[in-house]
Write a protein that holds these residues in place. Structure first.
Motif, mmCIF file in Angstrom:
data_model
loop_
_atom_site.group_PDB
_atom_site.id
_atom_site.type_symbol
_atom_site.label_atom_id
_atom_site.label_comp_id
_atom_site.label_asym_id
_atom_site.label_seq_id
_atom_site.Cartn_x
_atom_site.Cartn_y
_atom_site.Cartn_z
ATOM 1 N N SER A 229 1.620 -9.899 -0.078
ATOM 2 C CA SER A 229 2.708 -9.687 -1.042
ATOM 3 C C SER A 229 4.060 -10.033 -0.434
ATOM 4 O O SER A 229 4.906 -10.666 -1.078
ATOM 5 N N VAL A 230 4.277 -9.616 0.819
ATOM 6 C CA VAL A 230 5.540 -9.904 1.512
ATOM 7 C C VAL A 230 5.708 -11.411 1.713
ATOM 8 O O VAL A 230 6.772 -11.982 1.430
ATOM 9 N N LYS B 33 -0.470 2.888 -5.345
ATOM 10 C CA LYS B 33 0.593 3.859 -5.064
ATOM 11 C C LYS B 33 1.062 3.737 -3.617
ATOM 12 O O LYS B 33 2.270 3.704 -3.329
ATOM 13 N N LYS B 34 0.103 3.645 -2.713
ATOM 14 C CA LYS B 34 0.418 3.503 -1.290
ATOM 15 C C LYS B 34 1.136 2.192 -1.028
ATOM 16 O O LYS B 34 2.069 2.106 -0.219
ATOM 17 N N LEU B 35 0.718 1.137 -1.730
ATOM 18 C CA LEU B 35 1.317 -0.188 -1.565
ATOM 19 C C LEU B 35 2.800 -0.164 -1.924
ATOM 20 O O LEU B 35 3.643 -0.719 -1.217
ATOM 21 N N ILE B 36 3.122 0.501 -3.037
ATOM 22 C CA ILE B 36 4.518 0.549 -3.500
ATOM 23 C C ILE B 36 5.376 1.427 -2.583
ATOM 24 O O ILE B 36 6.483 1.058 -2.195
ATOM 25 N N LYS C 218 9.737 -1.154 4.440
ATOM 26 C CA LYS C 218 9.742 -1.585 5.844
ATOM 27 C C LYS C 218 9.052 -2.938 6.040
ATOM 28 O O LYS C 218 9.594 -3.807 6.742
ATOM 29 N N PRO C 219 7.866 -3.160 5.441
ATOM 30 C CA PRO C 219 7.264 -4.493 5.561
ATOM 31 C C PRO C 219 8.139 -5.602 4.976
ATOM 32 O O PRO C 219 8.195 -6.703 5.525
ATOM 33 N N LEU C 220 8.846 -5.301 3.886
ATOM 34 C CA LEU C 220 9.761 -6.297 3.307
ATOM 35 C C LEU C 220 10.891 -6.624 4.278
ATOM 36 O O LEU C 220 11.283 -7.784 4.419
#
Length: 346
Positions: A149-150, A312-315, A320-322
């Motif tokens: 996603s990033v 939910k965990k992904l959002i 920080k990953p972004l």
């Protein structure tokens, strides 16, 4: 029917629309559509127990098969002869991304596996590098989805702004091809970025062809990076006295290398006339089929990863990953531009 087959068939069927959507919207790409479709179906799917073993097989084994087949798209002779001129910039951009990923993972407390996937995906070749690295470091599906996603986000931004940025910086065709090939992550986005430049400047496919070779040269970095990570993780997780290279060596990377060698040898024999024209056409068609199958397998694996992803965990863990993805992408772009300036390329 074997329970594993239920999950494999589900992933296959869901991968078909993702594949088609990726063709219509190459800037987004099939793997991203695969993850999105998988996440949506996971929310709707009830009584999924009979699908789980097949879904897990697709997210792990099918992903490895995709990497192996990726080797049939790599002619090492062409890459070495044409792509070697871009090697210094490729080495510096890859090193920059990996160093930044390592430092920021410590500074802002990003899980090591996510940081590794984003660093490798940013520096080498997006989804393909993540696909190759994930099994080596035993990454969870949530972590793979996060990294993909990033990478996708900054691919889109790059494809939209880089042609204009290239004009502002007065890039030559050669310079922009090198910039697109080193500073854009995924193959589809490199293609979109370079094609946009060709369209604006009426250069046919000149920049696209050069950027693609640079991108393929970057892809070769999958080999040393995955081997290093395999050795490093094995030493960390096991007793040093019991350490055995044979036990931890990722065999799918060996098969990836063999596929690349087979492709290179066959292309050489075709060029020197050892293989007849009819047979060469058949060989090229087979290699082309394997390359397309590799892309489909990656999409199929991403569907499985989407099915296993906790949305939910992904959002909640996205900020920080972004931040890490942005820093890697921005640094790679600056290094690519700076080195070209120093070397007098653009």
């Amino acid at each position: 029917m074997n329970n594993k087959l239920y999950g494999i068939i589900l992933c296959f069927l869901l991968a078909l629309p993702a594949w088609k959507l990726g063709k219509f919207f190459p800037l987004v790409g099939g793997p991203v559509f695969g993850i999105i479709i998988g996440i949506v179906i996971a929310i709707l799917l009830k009584n999924r127990a009979k699908f789980d073993s097949g879904i897990n097989f697709a997210s792990k084994k099918v992903l490895q098969y995709a990497v192996i087949l990726l080797g049939f798209g790599l002619n090492l002779q062409t890459i070495i002869s044409v792509g070697s001129s871009s090697l210094p910039i490729i080495v510096f951009t890859i090193s920059t991304s990996l160093i930044i990923a390592y430092i920021l993972a410590k500074l802002i407390n990003i899980p090591t596996k996510i940081a590794t996937l984003i660093g490798v995906g940013s520096s080498i070749c997006g989804g393909s590098a993540i696909a190759a690295t994930a099994p080596v470091i035993n990454a969870h599906d949530d972590e793979i989805a996060q990294a993909i996603s990033v990478i996708f986000l900054f691919n889109v931004i790059a494809a939209l702004i880089f042609p204009t940025l290239g004009d502002i910086l007065n890039f030559s065709n050669k310079g922009f091809a090198l910039f697109a090939g080193t500073a854009v992550n995924d193959t589809s986005s490199v293609t979109a970025t370079a094609s946009a430049w060709d369209s604006i400047h009426n250069t046919g496919t000149q920049v696209l062809d050069s950027a693609t070779i640079v991108k393929l040269t970057r892809t070769l970095a999958i080999i040393p990076i995955t081997l290093f990570l395999a050795v490093y993780n094995s030493k960390r997780s096991s007793n040093v006295n019991n350490f055995s290279l044979k036990k931890i060596f990722p065999m799918f990377i060996v098969y990836f290398i063999l596929a690349s060698i087979i492709t290179t040898v066959c292309n050489y024999f075709i060029e020197v006339g050892v293989i007849t024209e009819n047979i060469s056409i058949t060989i090229n068609n087979v290699f082309s089929f394997f390359k397309h199958l590799s892309k489909f397998f990656i999409i199929m694996a991403m569907v499985a990863i989407g099915l296993n992803t906790n949305i939910k965990k992904l959002i909640l863990s996205g900020a920080k990953p972004l931040t890490l993805g942005f820093c890697c992408w921005f640094a790679i772009s600056l290094v690519s531009i700076g080195l070209q300036k120093i070397l007098g390329i653009f």
